[in-house]
Design a protein around this motif. Structure first.
Motif, PDB file in Angstrom:
ATOM      1  N   HIS A  64       1.936   6.348  11.343  1.00 45.67           N
ATOM      2  CA  HIS A  64       2.015   4.930  10.959  1.00 45.67           C
ATOM      3  C   HIS A  64       1.877   3.984  12.149  1.00 45.67           C
ATOM      4  CE1 HIS A  64       6.110   6.229  11.951  1.00 45.67           C
ATOM      5  NE2 HIS A  64       6.271   5.002  12.405  1.00 45.67           N
ATOM      6  N   VAL A  90       2.214  -1.312   8.189  1.00 47.99           N
ATOM      7  CA  VAL A  90       2.684  -0.053   7.622  1.00 47.99           C
ATOM      8  C   VAL A  90       3.070  -0.191   6.142  1.00 47.99           C
ATOM      9  CG1 VAL A  90       4.392   1.793   7.852  1.00 47.99           C
ATOM     10  CG2 VAL A  90       3.490   0.659   9.898  1.00 47.99           C
ATOM     11  N   GLU A 117       4.652   2.971   2.110  1.00 47.21           N
ATOM     12  CA  GLU A 117       4.406   2.832   3.552  1.00 47.21           C
ATOM     13  C   GLU A 117       3.368   3.847   3.984  1.00 47.21           C
ATOM     14  OE1 GLU A 117       8.643   1.200   5.266  1.00 47.21           O
ATOM     15  OE2 GLU A 117       8.501   3.314   4.787  1.00 47.21           O
ATOM     16  N   GLY A 125      -1.545   8.037   5.729  1.00 44.02           N
ATOM     17  CA  GLY A 125      -1.318   7.436   7.040  1.00 44.02           C
ATOM     18  C   GLY A 125      -2.530   7.482   7.946  1.00 44.02           C
TER      19      GLY A 125
END
Ligand SMILES: [Zn+2]
Ligand SMILES: [Zn+2]
Length: 370
Positions: A64, A90, A117, A125
């Motif tokens: 992240h 994020v 997130e 991510g």
């Protein structure tokens, strides 16, 4: 393209071949990932203590803390063009229209907990080669940050926490650290911890004119202590100097910035917060069982000294923008210290050692591209 992915059912993290993402709307950009930082959250995901794959998928692409370059920009991708250096935010808002925070673009204050997130919670991510994102979650960085821009995301933790502290202390009109000639100059801050979030917070506090002490476990001969002293801050080893001695030496503490996640140390430090002081928690402790604190004493202090304690998590877009500006200022003020926050860069395929947390130093980074 390659990606580092956590498979919770198999309890394995491995390098996979992932499909390249494509622009799906005119307001999106495609970015080539350059660097991805590794932090405690990634280590928790690596050990399956935290994190979740996107709904309906069996794996989570991790990472992240990003530094990236725009390689394709949709016609409505405001403020971004091909070649721009950038960092990705994020957290993304929850889908509940009743969430006032997310509706206001402040998903860092999400009221429902239904946020996602990237690289942590139900969204892919950045430990991969290419990503696609809406331009509003991508923040352009000055080219001068090419070597250290991966520190922006951890810096946003300090940016938000200290912006909140400034807002809180707006109740004290004479408290203006950083404003030359103002009586608030010389306000005293103590940073708990010496990890990246702590050290970046110490830099920000120094930039704002605080007399700053960093209090942590490492001996005063540790390279981190030397780095702290190079910022014009003092370093105090918690094994050599008890907190009451620090408080006596340093004088009344106006602000404690906690970045350890160690509850016993934090609550001990709370006892030494000065009159009208503010204490901000940013560390997330693991569950280690209850500790005993002198609650009467803490409560008396809070009331009789107008003290304020608050917690701060994640960061809004404004914190990413101020981090971009401040990291550039850090580089000008401490051109040698800032790059030293990055201990080592590793190839994407060599993710194991940094994610397993076996390596000493400050910030380990997976280097994906140039
Ligand atoms: Zn992180
Ligand atoms: Zn929300």
């Amino acid at each position: 393209m390659k990606a580092v992915a956590a498979f919770p059912k198999e309890r394995r993290v491995r390098l996979i071949d992932a499909e390249e993402p494509k622009l799906a709307s005119p307001s999106q950009v495609k970015l080539k990932i350059l660097d991805v930082g590794v932090c405690g959250t990634d280590k928790e995901i690596y050990s399956f203590a935290y994190g979740a794959p996107p709904d309906g998928e069996d794996h989570l692409i991790m990472g992240h803390e990003s530094l990236a370059r725009v390689v394709e920009a949709g016609p409505e991708a405001a403020g971004l063009k091909v070649g721009d250096l950038a960092v990705l935010m994020v957290r993304r808002p929850c889908p509940d229209p009743a969430c006032r925070a997310c509706a206001a673009g402040h998903q860092d204050f999400c009221e429902t907990g239904g946020f996602v997130e990237r690289g942590i919670n139900r969204r892919r991510g950045y430990m991969t080669e290419l990503v696609v994102e809406e331009a509003k979650y991508v923040v352009k960085l000055p080219k001068a940050l090419k070597d250290v821009g991966v520190l922006i995301e951890p810096l946003t933790i300090a940016e938000k926490a200290l912006a909140e502290a400034r807002r809180v202390q707006a109740r004290l009109p004479w408290f203006k650290p950083g404003v030359k000639g103002e009586p608030g100059l010389g306000a005293r801050a103590v940073v708990l911890g010496a990890g990246p979030v702590a050290l970046l917070g110490a830099m920000l506090l120094r930039l704002e004119g605080f007399t700053t002490a960093v209090y942590s476990l490492e001996p005063s001969t540790d390279p981190k202590a030397e780095l702290v002293r190079g910022l014009g801050a003092s370093y105090v080893c918690s094994r050599e100097t008890p907190l009451d001695e620090l408080a006596k030496k340093a004088g009344p503490i106006d602000l404690v910035y906690e970045a350890t996640g160690a509850a016993p140390l934090a609550f001990e430090a709370l006892e030494f917060l000065g009159t009208n002081g503010v204490f901000v928690f940013t560390g997330v402790p693991g569950r280690k069982g209850p500790i005993s604190v002198d609650a009467d004493r803490l409560m008396r202090g809070l009331v009789l000294q107008n003290q304020l304690v608050f917690g701060s998590v994640n960061a809004p877009r404004a914190a990413f923008e101020s981090a971009a500006k401040d990291l550039a200022s850090f580089l000008k003020a401490w051109p040698l210290a800032v790059p030293r926050l990055i201990t080592q860069r590793h190839a994407l395929a060599d993710f194991e050692a940094p994610l397993a947390g076996r390596l000493p130093g400050i910030k380990h980074v997976l280097h994906v591209g140039d």
